[in-house]
Write an enzyme that holds these catalytic residues in place. Structure first.
Site, short mmCIF file in Angstrom:
data_model
loop_
_atom_site.label_atom_id
_atom_site.label_comp_id
_atom_site.label_asym_id
_atom_site.label_seq_id
_atom_site.Cartn_x
_atom_site.Cartn_y
_atom_site.Cartn_z
N ASP A 172 48.47 -16.05 70.18
CA ASP A 172 49.12 -14.76 70.51
C ASP A 172 50.13 -15.35 71.80
O ASP A 172 50.03 -16.28 72.17
CB ASP A 172 48.24 -13.79 70.91
CG ASP A 172 48.93 -12.55 71.45
OD1 ASP A 172 49.98 -12.03 70.82
OD2 ASP A 172 48.52 -11.86 72.34
N ARG A 232 64.85 -14.16 78.42
CA ARG A 232 64.86 -13.08 77.56
C ARG A 232 66.30 -12.26 77.92
O ARG A 232 66.63 -12.04 79.01
CB ARG A 232 63.73 -12.07 77.88
CG ARG A 232 62.29 -12.78 77.37
CD ARG A 232 61.41 -11.97 77.93
NE ARG A 232 61.03 -10.52 77.55
CZ ARG A 232 60.40 -10.28 76.83
NH1 ARG A 232 59.21 -11.02 76.32
NH2 ARG A 232 59.91 -8.91 76.42
N ASP A 263 55.94 -9.52 69.12
CA ASP A 263 57.12 -9.23 70.03
C ASP A 263 58.48 -9.57 68.91
O ASP A 263 58.06 -10.00 68.06
CB ASP A 263 57.07 -10.34 71.16
CG ASP A 263 57.73 -9.66 72.25
OD1 ASP A 263 58.28 -8.81 72.26
OD2 ASP A 263 57.26 -10.14 73.52
N ASP A 308 44.21 -12.44 73.41
CA ASP A 308 43.54 -11.65 74.59
C ASP A 308 43.52 -9.96 74.38
O ASP A 308 42.96 -9.43 75.45
CB ASP A 308 44.43 -11.72 75.61
CG ASP A 308 45.86 -11.17 75.70
OD1 ASP A 308 46.38 -11.30 74.51
OD2 ASP A 308 46.37 -10.98 76.69
N ASP A 344 44.50 -8.74 68.35
CA ASP A 344 44.25 -10.24 67.92
C ASP A 344 42.80 -10.49 67.29
O ASP A 344 42.36 -11.44 67.04
CB ASP A 344 44.43 -11.17 68.88
CG ASP A 344 45.74 -11.27 69.85
OD1 ASP A 344 46.60 -11.25 69.23
OD2 ASP A 344 45.74 -11.06 71.18
#
Length: 1070
Positions: A328, A519, A601, A714, A718
């Site tokens: 992840d 980002r 994401d 986490d 997942d």
């Protein structure tokens, strides 16, 4: 009635012992899981019943119950929001454990129930909720609520904004009330779980294959012995000799029954070739060995006080066989903490220096570097950032914001922001630092202070973010009465819709930000005329009240509104990576492990993080399979990618694929997609649903090569991936404990994965592989002389060994040396394994349990057995007298001689395989031989009253009284092991493996004292008591050698503090 050659206790006791130990170990691990499940199912919750709040357990919630949830509590079921402590019925939640986003999302209740803020009012509510059947999609919910008020019924539509998902957590809201619509296994979180199956390691599968081969050998020996017995008895003198006359019943019995009876008797006689005790030794090795992971201080995270956790010990050795890692992103590779770095306003790049916006190329001290006021474009840009978001201020602060919260320059003191996006929070905080501060929302609108001057904007509409548009917008009314649209989103969704502003310069700046791993978001605005706004409001009202195709209508209206934009600029925000992520990924790559990142994401963000963490290299050719809506376009793109990879096979390729394209690829073009993926060095899958992550793992797992997979994450999103992979690892992060509970192993940080695989995995695999091969070897050595002996006793099923020796061979005489080896062996120093990840490749593909190593150990066992038997036969076979009184050895003495040689040889063989010697290894290795001699002397030297027969009385004492017997024992043992030693020496010098070369390097560098136990860079540490105890146990290090000086050229890790490593280091370096 079968005349068994051995007693039932001899055959049954080892089996009973194996089953008992295995049951205890499995029961203990199941109890731990049951305990963890009870913590969740038994969590206390409050439900509204009979006009009051009743405390119950979460597992007792039923559909239709109204549940009260307080701040920071987790939702126990999927709830439709009825009301909150706020007048507008809104609340904020974080879905970190579901979709990996730790940011706040706003949910709202319908107006008719939002006013019901007391338990008494809610108890009088009469309403019906109708909704779709349970489905796994976290972002989709369609329903309606029918509220009965006096004589009328009010129907309100329900969407995802009204649904509070199980596993999410209430934030920044004192309490809410919600009605349960999905509970238990029908909740969206549960539907995204994959049913947990029993995982089996590759070593266990190899063991089963070997057992089948040995079962075939057992059957072959039993059948051959039975056939030869009847072939021998075809002669009358051997069928019924004068000293063993048959009874009348035996003469008249069926030949078929006698054949079956003899066959079964031979099976019982030879059954010890199947190493039943192997299973209990493996179970003990896995269970005891798993504690080393929890004890390893290198896997301990001091900040959170968390150590590594083992939920199942069945897969320890699988850590040494991993070929693919699926990870992840949010919370696993990153800390999920955003920091503002740069921005572009009106074509000019700015950096934040000490709370001031400074144009690129200037410094804070330059004449133009700092101005007391902001330019018009800069102020408008910062206002857009402060208004176009879903940020909330902490409820404790909104009531107390006053002039006392401002510094003299008009900049706000610390306000605690909560946001639905970490980018938004970072941007609003950055704007507040440079003078434009968002101070909160109220019924009338949004409040902003620009350099201390308050302004109030009326919030008219929010156009929520969605993955198709990749942007969000707000429509506000300025203090001057202007209707303004502020929009922010990915550059691919903002720039094409812009008609003014510095578009080209901003595009260049955005690309520069992305290359730095930031980002990026673009910001734009639009002014509406009165007529334009009237049309916008009409269309929005029609779309939002539509009951059919609401989503499509809203998407069309949003696109109509978000056009003809004026570009203001762009932002660059850094998502902070976890410590040593880049080094860990690089180490895994050098170890031959391919890393795939699977994230929910968006595309741009995921690619940016992949570049910054080293998953994608700057020199790598990035291929994309994104935004495909049909099978045909997806297939064509896949074919083009395959051609590009074939043409450019020299350079490395990275693949980016999104969730929708992945669904199309897996539907019809799975083989082509897998071909493209396998030829790429790194793969990034973005916009992935939880079940899609599991599908990708299953796709690789079931491919023809059957690679060993590992998944690490986490959050609850997942869990499916973690359960699907061969090895699942949970990160003890900020996103709840679901991943940890459902994982096989849990660690606090991604960087610990390196040591877990390269050191622990390597050691576990080496240890258990040698343990398995050695067990088969020593059992072949044990039972083959029994088979050869039948050729000398007319296949009469006479046993060669005493029944006590048969029982204790695997339980006492040869069990402890191999068990200690399997717990403590370190063929290479841990630091060498970590500093040279390529050594991991030497054990990949189950290298030590392949057919060739198995064949070598099996042939070695048979050859040693032949030497045992015929060496002893040469000594005693021709009526030779080896005793001083002229007496000859008998049957039991012959068997005891072979058994003595056997015990010594297999024990010394284990010693030859051992590289790391601690006092415990010496004790059990040489102690096992001594124990055998002492036991045999007592067993055969005393008449035991509880034994019916004592065939071994005085046999062992008589054997040891012969010098010839001692000479034979030494000669046979040396003969057996000499060839093995020569083979090892020749292979090590003529064709050494990388591991053997590392061992030579380690020897020449002088590692021979307890480095990780008593040699520390800073002297005394927190584990000093453990260190001192181990020093005493091992007896290797003296107090004068505690401190170690590390030079800059030292190839080993200076911060290693493991209590697993028992390796040694030379005194001059300590």
């Amino acid at each position: 009635m079968i005349d068994t050659p051995t007693s039932p206790i001899t055959s049954g006791l080892p089996l009973f012992f194996v089953i008992t130990v295995t049951a205890i170990k499995q029961g203990y691990e199941d109890w731990l899981r049951h305990k963890a499940d009870n913590e969740v199912n038994g969590a206390p919750v409050y439900v509204v019943r009979s006009g009051g709040l009743v405390k119950t357990r979460s597992k007792n919630i039923r559909v239709g119950d109204i549940v009260r949830i307080a701040k920071d509590e987790t939702f126990p079921a999927d709830l439709v929001l009825l009301s909150s402590d706020r007048v507008d019925g809104s609340c904020h939640v974080t879905t970190a454990s579901l979709d990996g986003e730790t940011n706040l999302k706003t949910h709202v209740a319908v107006p008719e129930t939002a006013v019901l803020q007391s338990v008494a009012n809610l108890d009088t509510l009469v309403a019906v909720v109708e909704c779709q059947q349970p489905e796994a999609d976290l972002y989709r919910f369609i329903g309606r609520i029918t509220i009965s008020q006096q004589i009328e019924e009010i129907v309100q539509p329900l969407g995802p904004e009204s649904l509070l998902l199980r596993g999410a957590r209430l934030k920044n809201t004192k309490e809410i009330f919600g009605v349960a619509v999905y509970t238990g296994m029908e909740t969206k979180m549960a539907l995204n779980y994959k049913s947990k199956s029993q995982k089996r390691s590759a070593v266990e599968k190899s063991m089963n294959s070997f057992l089948i081969i040995y079962l075939i050998i057992l059957l072959f020996e039993a059948v051959l012995s039975t056939i030869l017995k009847y072939a021998w008895q075809a002669e009358k003198k051997w069928d019924e000799p004068w000293y063993n006359q048959k009874t009348e019943h035996e003469r008249n019995s069926s030949k078929i029954l006698r054949f079956i009876s003899d066959f079964l008797a031979f099976l019982v006689l030879y059954n010890f070739i199947i190493p039943i005790s192997l299973y209990v030794t493996v179970e003990m090795q896995k269970f005891l060995g798993s504690f080393f992971i929890g004890w390893d201080l290198d896997l301990y995270h001091e900040e959170t006080n968390q150590r590594a956790q083992v939920n199942t010990s069945d897969l320890n050795e699988e850590l040494g066989q991993v070929e693919y890692v699926f990870t992840d992103k949010t919370g696993t590779l990153t800390e999920n903490e955003m920091q503002f770095r740069e921005c572009s306003i009106n074509g000019i790049k700015y950096q934040e220096i000490n709370g001031k916006l400074v144009p690129e190329g200037l410094t804070e001290d330059s004449p133009d570097g700092f101005r007391q006021s902001l330019m018009k474009e800069e102020e408008l840009f910062l206002k857009a950032v402060c208004l176009c978001h879903t940020v909330q201020i902490s409820a404790d602060q909104t009531d107390g914001i006053s002039d006392g919260h401002w510094h003299a320059n008009g900049i706000a003191s610390q306000l605690e922001y909560y946001a639905s996006s970490p980018d938004e929070k970072a941007l609003v905080e950055a704007a507040s630092r440079v003078g434009v501060v968002f101070t909160g929302t109220n019924r009338e609108g949004m409040e902003v202070k620009s350099l201390g001057k308050p302004e109030r904007y009326k919030l008219l509409h929010v156009l929520e973010f969605d993955p198709n548009r990749k942007r969000m917008s707000v429509i506000v009314e300025s203090p001057l009465g202007e209707k303004l649209l502020f929009t922010k989103g990915a550059e691919s969704s903002i720039l094409p819709h812009s008609r003014g502003g510095e578009i080209d310069k901003t595009r260049i700046h955005v690309d520069e930000f992305a290359l730095k791993g930031l980002r990026t978001l673009c910001v734009a605005y639009r002014r509406f005329t009165t007529e334009e706004y009237r049309e916008v409001e009409r269309r929005l009202h029609e779309a939002r009240t539509a009951l059919q195709q609401r989503e499509e209508q809203l998407a069309n209206v949003f696109n109509f509104i978000e056009k003809d934009l004026e570009l203001l600029g762009a932002t660059g925000v850094e998502d902070k990576l976890q410590d040593k992520v880049q080094e860990t990924i690089e180490a895994l790559r050098l170890a031959g492990i391919k890393v795939w990142v699977l994230t929910g994401d968006k595309h741009e963000t995921a690619v940016s993080v992949s570049l910054s963490c080293g998953h994608f290299h700057r020199t790598m050719n990035i291929l994309e399979l994104v935004q495909h809506k049909s099978d045909s376009t997806c297939a064509e793109q896949l074919r083009q990618l395959a051609r590009r990879i074939k043409d450019d096979h020299v350079i490395q390729h990275g693949l980016v694929v999104d969730g929708t394209s992945l669904s199309l690829a897996l539907r019809e073009h799975e083989k082509l997609f897998m071909e493209v993926c396998k030829n790429c060095s790194a793969v990034l899958c973005c916009r992935m649903a939880p079940l899609q992550k599991a599908k990708v793992v299953r796709l690789l797992k079931t491919s023809p090569e059957k690679p060993i997979t590992l998944a690490i994450g986490d959050g609850a999103n997942d869990v499916s991936m973690i359960q699907e992979a061969h090895v699942g690892i949970g990160i003890m992060g900020k996103e709840g404990r679901q991943a940890v509970r459902n994982s096989d192993y849990a660690i606090a940080r991604f960087k610990f994965l390196s040591k877990l695989l390269l050191v622990h995995g390597h050691f576990y695999y080496i240890r258990i592989a040698t343990l398995v091969q050695y067990f088969f070897y020593k059992n072949v050595c044990f039972i083959t002389p029994q088979f050869l002996y039948q050729f000398f006793c007319l296949f009469s099923q006479q046993t060669l060994y005493d029944s006590v020796y048969l029982t204790l061979y695997n339980i006492c005489f040869t069990s402890l040396p191999v068990l200690m080896y399997s717990l403590f062996e370190q063929h290479v120093h841990p630091h060498v394994l970590q500093s040279k990840p390529t050594l991991y490749r030497d054990i990949s593909k189950n290298a030590l349990l392949g057919f060739k190593p198995f064949l070598y150990w099996t042939i070695l066992g048979f050859s040693h057995a032949f030497v045992f038997f015929y060496g002893s036969y040469l000594l005693m076979g021709e009526d030779t007298s080896l005793l001083g009184n002229g007496q000859m050895f008998g049957n039991w003495t012959f068997g005891t001689l072979i058994f003595t040689v056997l015990v010594i040889t297999v024990t010394v063989k284990m010693a030859l395989e051992t590289h790391f010697w601690a006092w415990i290894n010496h004790f059990v290795t040489w102690g096992s031989i001594v124990f055998y001699f002492i036991f045999s002397l007592f067993y055969g030297g005393i008449i035991w009253p509880f034994l019916h027969t004592q065939d071994m009385y005085f046999v062992f004492v008589q054997l040891l009284s012969s010098g010839s017997a001692w000479f034979a024992i030494i000669i046979i043992v040396v003969t057996c092991l000499f060839v093995d030693v020569v083979k090892k020496v020749l292979c090590r010098h003529l064709q050494p493996t990388n591991t053997e070369k590392a061992q030579l390097t380690e020897t020449s560098s002088g590692i021979n004292c307890l480095d990780s136990m008593c040699c520390f860079s800073d002297g005394e540490t927190a584990c000093a008591s453990v260190r001192r105890m181990l020093e005493q146990l091992m007896g290797r290090c003296s107090p004068t050698r505690v401190n170690r000086s590390w030079s800059s050229s030292d190839p080993y890790y200076t911060n290693d503090r493991t209590i697993l490593t028992l390796s040694t280091m030379d005194s001059p370096t300590c």
